[in-house]
Write a protein that holds these residues in place. Structure first.
Motif, PDB file in Angstrom:
ATOM      1  N   ASN A  57       0.833  -1.208   0.000  1.00  0.00           N
ATOM      2  CA  ASN A  57       0.000   0.000   0.000  1.00  0.00           C
ATOM      3  C   ASN A  57       0.869   1.261   0.000  1.00  0.00           C
ATOM      4  OD1 ASN A  57      -2.822  -0.721  -0.124  1.00  0.00           O
ATOM      5  ND2 ASN A  57      -2.528  -1.723   1.854  1.00  0.00           N
ATOM      6  N   THR A  58       1.953   1.190  -0.749  1.00  0.00           N
ATOM      7  CA  THR A  58       2.944   2.266  -0.808  1.00  0.00           C
ATOM      8  C   THR A  58       3.432   2.398  -2.243  1.00  0.00           C
ATOM      9  OG1 THR A  58       3.688   1.788   1.443  1.00  0.00           O
ATOM     10  CG2 THR A  58       5.190   3.038   0.044  1.00  0.00           C
ATOM     11  N   THR A  59       3.496   3.600  -2.746  1.00  0.00           N
ATOM     12  CA  THR A  59       4.063   3.815  -4.076  1.00  0.00           C
ATOM     13  C   THR A  59       5.568   4.057  -3.954  1.00  0.00           C
ATOM     14  OG1 THR A  59       3.735   6.216  -4.046  1.00  0.00           O
ATOM     15  CG2 THR A  59       1.877   4.863  -4.799  1.00  0.00           C
ATOM     16  N   PRO A  60       6.303   3.909  -5.053  1.00  0.00           N
ATOM     17  CA  PRO A  60       7.765   4.107  -4.977  1.00  0.00           C
ATOM     18  C   PRO A  60       8.179   5.479  -4.477  1.00  0.00           C
ATOM     19  CG  PRO A  60       7.182   2.951  -6.992  1.00  0.00           C
ATOM     20  CD  PRO A  60       5.885   3.382  -6.365  1.00  0.00           C
ATOM     21  N   SER A  61       7.317   6.483  -4.601  1.00  0.00           N
ATOM     22  CA  SER A  61       7.694   7.841  -4.191  1.00  0.00           C
ATOM     23  C   SER A  61       7.273   8.178  -2.768  1.00  0.00           C
ATOM     24  CB  SER A  61       7.072   8.861  -5.157  1.00  0.00           C
ATOM     25  OG  SER A  61       5.649   8.758  -5.142  1.00  0.00           O
ATOM     26  N   ASP A  62       6.576   7.289  -2.090  1.00  0.00           N
ATOM     27  CA  ASP A  62       6.099   7.591  -0.739  1.00  0.00           C
ATOM     28  C   ASP A  62       7.242   7.590   0.272  1.00  0.00           C
ATOM     29  OD1 ASP A  62       3.500   7.908  -1.511  1.00  0.00           O
ATOM     30  OD2 ASP A  62       2.895   5.853  -1.039  1.00  0.00           O
ATOM     31  N   PRO A  63       7.106   8.358   1.351  1.00  0.00           N
ATOM     32  CA  PRO A  63       8.169   8.385   2.382  1.00  0.00           C
ATOM     33  C   PRO A  63       8.427   7.020   3.011  1.00  0.00           C
ATOM     34  CG  PRO A  63       6.642  10.224   2.670  1.00  0.00           C
ATOM     35  CD  PRO A  63       6.045   9.324   1.630  1.00  0.00           C
ATOM     36  N   GLN A  64       7.397   6.181   3.068  1.00  0.00           N
ATOM     37  CA  GLN A  64       7.582   4.862   3.672  1.00  0.00           C
ATOM     38  C   GLN A  64       8.617   4.037   2.909  1.00  0.00           C
ATOM     39  OE1 GLN A  64       4.704   6.955   3.820  1.00  0.00           O
ATOM     40  NE2 GLN A  64       3.360   5.339   3.070  1.00  0.00           N
ATOM     41  N   MET A  65       8.713   4.278   1.613  1.00  0.00           N
ATOM     42  CA  MET A  65       9.689   3.548   0.819  1.00  0.00           C
ATOM     43  C   MET A  65      11.114   3.930   1.214  1.00  0.00           C
ATOM     44  SD  MET A  65       9.812   1.141  -1.348  1.00  0.00           S
ATOM     45  CE  MET A  65       8.146   1.121  -2.016  1.00  0.00           C
ATOM     46  N   ARG A  66      11.300   5.172   1.637  1.00  0.00           N
ATOM     47  CA  ARG A  66      12.634   5.586   2.080  1.00  0.00           C
ATOM     48  C   ARG A  66      13.030   4.846   3.361  1.00  0.00           C
ATOM     49  NH1 ARG A  66      10.879   7.784  -1.797  1.00  0.00           N
ATOM     50  NH2 ARG A  66      11.682   5.819  -2.579  1.00  0.00           N
ATOM     51  N   VAL A  67      12.036   4.563   4.202  1.00  0.00           N
ATOM     52  CA  VAL A  67      12.298   3.817   5.435  1.00  0.00           C
ATOM     53  C   VAL A  67      12.789   2.415   5.099  1.00  0.00           C
ATOM     54  CG1 VAL A  67      11.250   2.858   7.523  1.00  0.00           C
ATOM     55  CG2 VAL A  67      10.613   5.152   6.749  1.00  0.00           C
TER      56      VAL A  67
ATOM     57  N   GLY B  96      18.456  -1.267   3.730  1.00  0.00           N
ATOM     58  CA  GLY B  96      19.294  -1.977   2.773  1.00  0.00           C
ATOM     59  C   GLY B  96      18.531  -2.588   1.620  1.00  0.00           C
ATOM     60  N   LEU B  97      17.292  -2.177   1.417  1.00  0.00           N
ATOM     61  CA  LEU B  97      16.464  -2.724   0.345  1.00  0.00           C
ATOM     62  C   LEU B  97      16.412  -1.764  -0.831  1.00  0.00           C
ATOM     63  CD1 LEU B  97      13.548  -3.908   2.646  1.00  0.00           C
ATOM     64  CD2 LEU B  97      15.247  -5.394   1.559  1.00  0.00           C
ATOM     65  N   SER B  98      16.263  -2.321  -2.027  1.00  0.00           N
ATOM     66  CA  SER B  98      16.126  -1.508  -3.235  1.00  0.00           C
ATOM     67  C   SER B  98      14.958  -2.019  -4.056  1.00  0.00           C
ATOM     68  CB  SER B  98      17.410  -1.558  -4.071  1.00  0.00           C
ATOM     69  OG  SER B  98      17.682  -2.891  -4.491  1.00  0.00           O
ATOM     70  N   ASP B  99      14.497  -1.163  -4.965  1.00  0.00           N
ATOM     71  CA  ASP B  99      13.334  -1.479  -5.796  1.00  0.00           C
ATOM     72  C   ASP B  99      13.801  -1.755  -7.221  1.00  0.00           C
ATOM     73  OD1 ASP B  99      10.955  -1.702  -7.082  1.00  0.00           O
ATOM     74  OD2 ASP B  99      10.216   0.301  -6.591  1.00  0.00           O
ATOM     75  N   PRO B 100      14.010  -3.026  -7.569  1.00  0.00           N
ATOM     76  CA  PRO B 100      14.550  -3.325  -8.899  1.00  0.00           C
ATOM     77  C   PRO B 100      13.558  -3.112 -10.025  1.00  0.00           C
ATOM     78  CG  PRO B 100      13.981  -5.365  -7.786  1.00  0.00           C
ATOM     79  CD  PRO B 100      13.757  -4.261  -6.793  1.00  0.00           C
ATOM     80  N   LEU B 101      12.268  -3.020  -9.713  1.00  0.00           N
ATOM     81  CA  LEU B 101      11.278  -2.892 -10.777  1.00  0.00           C
ATOM     82  C   LEU B 101      11.311  -1.523 -11.439  1.00  0.00           C
ATOM     83  CD1 LEU B 101      10.271  -5.441  -9.190  1.00  0.00           C
ATOM     84  CD2 LEU B 101       7.979  -4.833  -9.982  1.00  0.00           C
ATOM     85  N   ARG B 102      11.892  -0.548 -10.788  1.00  0.00           N
ATOM     86  CA  ARG B 102      11.993   0.767 -11.418  1.00  0.00           C
ATOM     87  C   ARG B 102      12.793   0.697 -12.709  1.00  0.00           C
ATOM     88  NH1 ARG B 102      13.309   5.179  -6.605  1.00  0.00           N
ATOM     89  NH2 ARG B 102      11.274   5.081  -5.557  1.00  0.00           N
ATOM     90  N   ALA B 103      13.809  -0.145 -12.718  1.00  0.00           N
ATOM     91  CA  ALA B 103      14.658  -0.271 -13.909  1.00  0.00           C
ATOM     92  C   ALA B 103      14.123  -1.306 -14.884  1.00  0.00           C
ATOM     93  CB  ALA B 103      16.080  -0.647 -13.490  1.00  0.00           C
TER      94      ALA B 103
END
Length: 654
Positions: free
Chosen positions: A582-592, A597-604
């Protein structure tokens, strides 16, 4: 119908008399009504509205409409007759059920199920006014038992959701038997007491929530650890079917009784009520297995007590039975609405109190009715023989149902390479965009992607609101995979992981609610992929701002050092955090989460949106990875089996 004053009512001799068409009518009619209810409730939250988004008041008003409309049968019965009104309801119920078998979801399914509920209640009204009280307790409980047994035998996936000729044949036969029995059932001057008809609605709610108990029983036999205890599951199912048959016996024998002192029957009625309340309360506090059996048998005994027969037509309260039946079904609706609405809104009290209160209501009705009506009495020897005969009848369906539910555990299957495929999918309890239960389609589609790991959110193991289906067991059977369930909202609704890879560790951490009513958890698993260990956190965040830091902490713990194969050198364990966040890639929760140490590989890899499934515009479903993992490929296939799209990711261990 004209009642005959002071007409004596002679009970059936030797347990069952020859003209038992009213019993067949009630059993088949209740089975059809239960079928329709199991379609109506999920259609309400997937077609009319969307749970968690549509205002509960709006859905409640829509549902109430179809439960209030049957009160029109009261004036209609004065213009025609209760028998005609009941027959019209019966024909409409059978027609709605047949049309539901042909419906392919959407608005037709919603309207047919709604009309079917109304028709079923009109049929109950007519029965309450005209059906001999002889048959009513056993007929009502027999219908609930028959529906539950069939539900278990069908792997908890009803005929209405199945394609092909065999389901059609079964439904046509059931409807034909129902209508034929309606035609041959005579009107009686001595209907059953109003109490048993009023109690039917609350009993329907309790039966739907506890008496089949497929998910509770399966979960209680080792599914959390992934060891599919087939013998234990079969034993549990056999015992449940036996309990359902025992409930029918209790309903039959208690309603007539034998010639015993009134005080003894009062003690029996009180004991039945207390066992019912205790069984429901124990189930709600988390005791599993035995409470379902106790609740099932106690429901039968309470039905028999509430249906204790009046001796003559003049003493009968059957004239009020029709309105009582409709009133009891309103209790069903209110109870179901309150219990399940609590998962989306704060009621100000624990929803576990709702079924306990309903059980207390049934118990009070049974005890009061049992005291009010004297038992007509039957031959004691015949009454004592009846249970033995019913046991003989119960053995075949119990054993057959147990065998049909047998499922040998899939073998653990290791992979030798360093790549594996992961699917993450919020399945919305298995209901697709058209409101159809798509469990088999989900499994068939997922099998084409040849996954090594499947993560699922919004997995239902038996909520009456969703039809009482065990999504997880059905999908796992279709995929031939082991499953690991993690309760979230309650013991039947949560998240799950399916895999045949070796599992080194597994656990579940309940997340804080942070003011949100729906519970959430984080399932942590350590899998062996080749010679490496991979940690997975499977979760469905309800309040991401408060829960994301909790998940980040779990991911850090899961990444604790492990030995690198062949070197003996300690290194961080690669970790995946996946699910409906329930979080988009741009939400502050994603920064947490990224700080853990996690990354979002689907952006690429195209950044595919996943919600809503029919016109996706945002990605709130994620597969996040830590160092040591690389996403080779990823996509979000456009499949219509949920209101979310799944994510399919191919991962490589570095």
């Amino acid at each position: 119908m004209t009642e005959t004053a002071r007409q004596p009512h002679t009970p059936p001799a030797r347990g069952l008399s020859a003209p038992s068409w009213p019993l067949v009518m009630l059993v088949t009619g209740v089975m059809l009504l239960f079928d329709v209810v199991r379609v109506f409730l999920p259609s309400l939250i997937t077609l009319y509205g969307r749970a968690g988004e549509t205002a509960p008041e709006s859905m409640g008003m829509y549902a109430a409409l179809w439960f209030v409309l049957p009160f029109a049968a009261v004036p209609a019965a004065r213009l025609a007759s209760p028998r005609i009104v009941g027959a019209v309801g019966a024909v409409a119920l059978a027609a709605a059920r047949l049309c539901l078998q042909a419906a392919d979801g959407g608005t037709p399914q919603l309207l047919l199920a709604s009309a079917g509920v109304t028709a079923g209640l009109v049929f109950l009204y007519g029965c309450a006014r005209t059906t001999a009280g002889t048959w009513v307790p056993a007929g009502l409980i027999g219908g609930l038992a028959g529906s539950s047994i069939l539900h278990l035998a069908l792997d908890r996936m009803d005929l209405v959701w199945r394609d092909g000729p065999l389901p059609w044949i079964a439904v046509v036969v059931l409807c034909a038997a129902f209508l034929w029995s309606v035609r041959l059932s005579p009107a009686s001057p001595v209907p059953a007491p109003a109490a048993v008809w009023f109690a039917f609605g609350p009993m329907l709610l309790l039966a739907g929530m506890y008496c089949g108990a497929p998910a509770v029983l399966a979960q209680d036999t080792g599914q959390r650890s992934g060891q599919h205890g087939a013998p234990f599951t079969v034993l549990a199912v056999v015992l449940q079917v036996a309990a359902l048959c025992a409930a029918v016996v209790c309903a039959w024998t208690t309603s007539w009784g034998v010639r015993t002192p009134r005080s003894r029957w009062a003690s029996w009625n009180l004991a039945a009520g207390l066992f019912l309340v205790a069984g429901v309360a124990a189930a709600e506090i988390g005791v599993q297995g035995l409470p379902a059996l106790v609740t099932t048998v106690a429901l039968g005994a309470c039905a028999g007590a509430a249906g204790r027969h009046a001796g003559t037509a003049a003493e009968s309260t059957g004239g009020r039975g029709g309105v009582a039946a409709l009133g009891g079904m309103l209790v069903f609706l209110v109870g179901a609405f309150l219990y399940y609405a609590a998962f989306d809104t704060d009621l100000g009290f624990p929803n576990a109190l709702v079924p306990v209160a309903v059980a207390v209501l049934v118990a009070v009705v049974a005890v009061r009715a049992g005291r009010r009506h004297r038992a007509a009495g039957i031959d004691g020897q015949a009454a004592r023989r009846a249970p033995r005969r019913w046991v003989l009848i119960a053995l075949p369906p119990a054993l057959l149902t147990g065998l049909l539910t047998w499922q040998s555990p899939p073998a653990t299957k290791a992979i030798t390479g360093n790549e594996f495929t992961l699917v993450a999918y919020n399945i919305r309890m298995g209901f697709g965009l058209g409101g159809r239960l798509d469990l088999d389609r989900i499994a068939a589609w997922a099998a084409t992607r040849r996954p090594d790991v499947v993560l699922m959110s919004e997995v239902d193991r038996g909520w009456l609101l969703n039809g009482g289906h065990d999504d997880l067991a059905r999908i796992a059977r279709g995929l031939g995979m082991r499953y690991y369930f993690a309760p979230a909202a309650d013991r039947l609704w949560g998240d799950a992981l399916l895999t045949n890879l070796p599992v080194a560790e597994i656990g579940s951490t309940r997340l804080g609610r942070h003011g949100y009513p729906t519970g959430a958890q984080a399932q942590s698993i350590v899998l062996k992929v080749g010679d490496h260990e991979v940690g997975i956190v499977n979760t469905h965040l309800q309040e991401p701002r408060g829960q994301a830091p909790e998940v980040a902490a779990i991911a850090r713990r899961l990444a604790a050092t492990s030995r690198t194969p062949g070197t003996g050198v300690a290194a961080p364990r690669p970790v995946i955090v996946a699910g409906d966040l329930n979080t988009t890639p741009s939400d502050p929760q994603m920064r947490v989460l990224e700080a853990a140490g996690l990354s979002d590989p689907l952006r690429a890899l195209g950044d595919p949106p996943t919600s809503p499934a029919d016109a996706p515009v945002r990605r709130i479903d994620h597969v996040l990875i830590s160092d040591g993992l690389t996403a080779v490929a990823a996509d979000a296939p456009r499949v219509p089996f949920s209101d979310h799209l799944p994510l399919v990711v191919r991962l490589r261990l570095d």
